[in-house]
Motif scaffolding. Structure first.
Motif, PDB file in Angstrom:
ATOM      1  N   LEU A 130      -2.025   2.199  -3.884  1.00 30.74           N
ATOM      2  CA  LEU A 130      -3.424   2.300  -3.224  1.00 30.74           C
ATOM      3  C   LEU A 130      -3.289   2.389  -1.696  1.00 30.74           C
ATOM      4  CD1 LEU A 130      -5.113  -0.253  -5.653  1.00 30.74           C
ATOM      5  CD2 LEU A 130      -4.927   2.189  -5.889  1.00 30.74           C
ATOM      6  N   THR A 131      -4.357   3.044  -1.199  1.00 28.76           N
ATOM      7  CA  THR A 131      -4.544   2.953   0.179  1.00 28.76           C
ATOM      8  C   THR A 131      -4.773   1.288   0.703  1.00 28.76           C
ATOM      9  OG1 THR A 131      -6.855   3.480   0.312  1.00 28.76           O
ATOM     10  CG2 THR A 131      -5.180   5.279   0.446  1.00 28.76           C
ATOM     11  N   SER A 134       0.728  -1.078  -0.124  1.00 29.93           N
ATOM     12  CA  SER A 134       0.054   0.032  -0.102  1.00 29.93           C
ATOM     13  C   SER A 134       0.728   1.201   0.107  1.00 29.93           C
ATOM     14  CB  SER A 134      -0.828  -0.055   1.373  1.00 29.93           C
ATOM     15  OG  SER A 134      -0.226   0.547   2.279  1.00 29.93           O
ATOM     16  N   ASP A 179      -2.706  -8.787 -11.083  1.00 27.58           N
ATOM     17  CA  ASP A 179      -3.415  -8.026 -10.107  1.00 27.58           C
ATOM     18  C   ASP A 179      -3.803  -9.015  -8.977  1.00 27.58           C
ATOM     19  OD1 ASP A 179      -5.270  -6.306  -9.087  1.00 27.58           O
ATOM     20  OD2 ASP A 179      -6.487  -6.079 -10.866  1.00 27.58           O
ATOM     21  N   SER A 235       0.544  -1.695  -7.887  1.00 26.68           N
ATOM     22  CA  SER A 235      -0.052  -0.502  -8.612  1.00 26.68           C
ATOM     23  C   SER A 235      -1.043  -1.005  -9.628  1.00 26.68           C
ATOM     24  CB  SER A 235       0.895   0.408  -8.873  1.00 26.68           C
ATOM     25  OG  SER A 235       0.569   1.168  -9.881  1.00 26.68           O
ATOM     26  N   GLU A 241      -7.404   0.545   2.409  1.00 27.08           N
ATOM     27  CA  GLU A 241      -8.942   0.441   2.079  1.00 27.08           C
ATOM     28  C   GLU A 241      -8.985   0.200   0.804  1.00 27.08           C
ATOM     29  OE1 GLU A 241      -7.353   2.931   3.945  1.00 27.08           O
ATOM     30  OE2 GLU A 241      -8.575   3.029   5.860  1.00 27.08           O
ATOM     31  N   ALA A 242      -8.471   0.706  -0.230  1.00 33.04           N
ATOM     32  CA  ALA A 242      -8.538   0.536  -1.606  1.00 33.04           C
ATOM     33  C   ALA A 242      -8.183  -0.981  -2.128  1.00 33.04           C
ATOM     34  CB  ALA A 242      -8.055   1.440  -2.564  1.00 33.04           C
ATOM     35  N   LEU A 243      -7.053  -1.158  -1.421  1.00 34.13           N
ATOM     36  CA  LEU A 243      -6.688  -2.612  -1.558  1.00 34.13           C
ATOM     37  C   LEU A 243      -7.720  -3.718  -1.045  1.00 34.13           C
ATOM     38  CD1 LEU A 243      -2.942  -2.374  -0.901  1.00 34.13           C
ATOM     39  CD2 LEU A 243      -3.798  -2.792  -2.940  1.00 34.13           C
ATOM     40  N   ALA A 288     -10.659  -2.701   7.255  1.00 33.18           N
ATOM     41  CA  ALA A 288     -11.227  -2.571   5.888  1.00 33.18           C
ATOM     42  C   ALA A 288     -11.706  -3.982   5.500  1.00 33.18           C
ATOM     43  CB  ALA A 288     -10.520  -2.059   4.821  1.00 33.18           C
ATOM     44  N   GLN A 334     -10.948  -3.360  -0.924  1.00 28.21           N
ATOM     45  CA  GLN A 334     -11.866  -3.491  -1.972  1.00 28.21           C
ATOM     46  C   GLN A 334     -11.502  -3.867  -3.005  1.00 28.21           C
ATOM     47  OE1 GLN A 334     -13.386   0.488  -2.395  1.00 28.21           O
ATOM     48  NE2 GLN A 334     -13.825   0.626   0.110  1.00 28.21           N
ATOM     49  N   ARG A 335     -10.274  -3.785  -3.678  1.00 26.37           N
ATOM     50  CA  ARG A 335      -9.996  -4.686  -4.642  1.00 26.37           C
ATOM     51  C   ARG A 335      -9.995  -5.978  -4.591  1.00 26.37           C
ATOM     52  NH1 ARG A 335      -7.543  -1.568  -8.971  1.00 26.37           N
ATOM     53  NH2 ARG A 335      -6.285  -3.093 -10.639  1.00 26.37           N
TER      54      ARG A 335
END
Ligand code: AMP
Ligand code: MN
Ligand code: MN
Ligand code: MN
Length: 285
Positions: free
Chosen positions: A21-22, A14, A262, A255, A24-26, A55, A28-29
């Protein structure tokens, strides 16, 4: 279903280290990509663990604490992932603080070397990309060299700069293998050799790494990782069996625009191996 066929992704980064990405974004991803068990493993730093765990919990995504520790071994840098340890353990926290301590001075010296080949202000440039100034890394320099059009992509940066024999490479003494493994295991986690196919060791050096890692209490090795080729999946599946180590699986995602693999999109672990998560069932949050 055999637990090898679990979409575990136990290696990613992160903005707390060198990802973009934060936490939190990780989370969700990872959830969107169908990950079943996740760990955020920032370099030498636990600052993202609480956010990642919270998260993950709100996304109903099982989580293991994680870290990727920089280690010096046989004159090279080796990475040791820790999974499922207690993030509040004071010894691992102090050890990681000491490990990341020299990064700013190293970065200033990298910048001085780049200055000599005509690249000005690289320290300041890299720092703009570092979400956490304590964790300034070669990745942040690489992003700056791409953005300032010195190189066309980060691969070119690491081919021409920042690596042994090239401008911008600075020798650095990281943690010892014994210390890194001990910090993780004493905090009730499992130590994992990260992406062994990346180190360019001779067979003898690699044998020494696996042997010493085990002698200090290390229990697992990454077999299926974004840093390995399919042939290396086979090669390190063999090493896991030879050394009686459990096997881990992780994308090493940094990233969306830089990472080839991914979150949650790697092939399965070979069904013949013991998945590392079988050692960590009671550590899942
Ligand atoms: P550092 O901890 O500052 O030495 O930076 C190491 C990081 O640089 C690794 O975790 C990778 O994210 C990145 N890195 C190292 N070598 C390469 C490479 N050849 N291509 C792309 N990224 C690399
Ligand atoms: Mn990295
Ligand atoms: Mn690594
Ligand atoms: Mn990594």
């Amino acid at each position: 279903m055999k637990s090898s066929y679990l979409n575990a992704d136990l290696h990613c980064h992160s903005v707390v280290s060198d990802g973009t990405l934060t936490p939190e974004a990780l989370a969700q991803r990872a959830k969107l990509n169908g990950v079943d068990l996740w760990s955020l493993t920032d370099h030498d730093e636990l600052g993202g663990q609480q956010a990642a765990r919270l998260a993950a919990q709100s996304a109903l995504l099982p989580y293991l604490t994680g870290v990727e520790i920089s280690v010096s071994f046989a004159g090279k840098t080796v990475h040791i992932v820790g999974l499922g340890f207690e993030a509040e353990n004071v010894e691992i926290q102090a050890g990681l603080k000491a490990t990341r301590g020299g990064r700013e001075e190293r970065a200033r010296e990298m910048s001085r070397q780049l200055e000599r080949v005509g690249i000005a202000q690289a320290f300041e440039g890299a720092l703009q990309y570092a979400g956490n100034p304590d964790l300034i890394s070669r990745t942040h320099f690489a992003r700056y060299l791409v953005q300032s059009k010195v190189c066309k992509d980060t691969n070119e940066v690491f081919r021409r700069f920042l690596t042994p024999g090239n401008p911008g490479f600075v020798e650095h003494r990281w943690a010892s293998l014994a210390d890194a493994v001990t910090w993780i295991t004493q905090a009730h986690g499992v130590a994992v050799i990260a992406h062994p196919g990346r180190y360019d060791f001779t067979p003898n050096e690699e044998f020494a790494l696996f042997t010493e890692f085990k002698s200090h209490g290390g229990q697992a090795v990454e077999v299926v990782t974004g840093s390995h080729t399919p042939q290396e999946y086979v090669e390190y599946a063999g090493m896991a069996q030879e050394f009686d180590l459990a096997a881990s699986r992780g994308s090493d995602f940094h990233s969306p625009s830089e990472s080839r693999i991914d979150l949650g999109t790697l092939p399965w672990l070979p069904g013949t191996l013991t998945p590392v998560w079988e050692l960590l069932e009671d550590r899942i949050l």
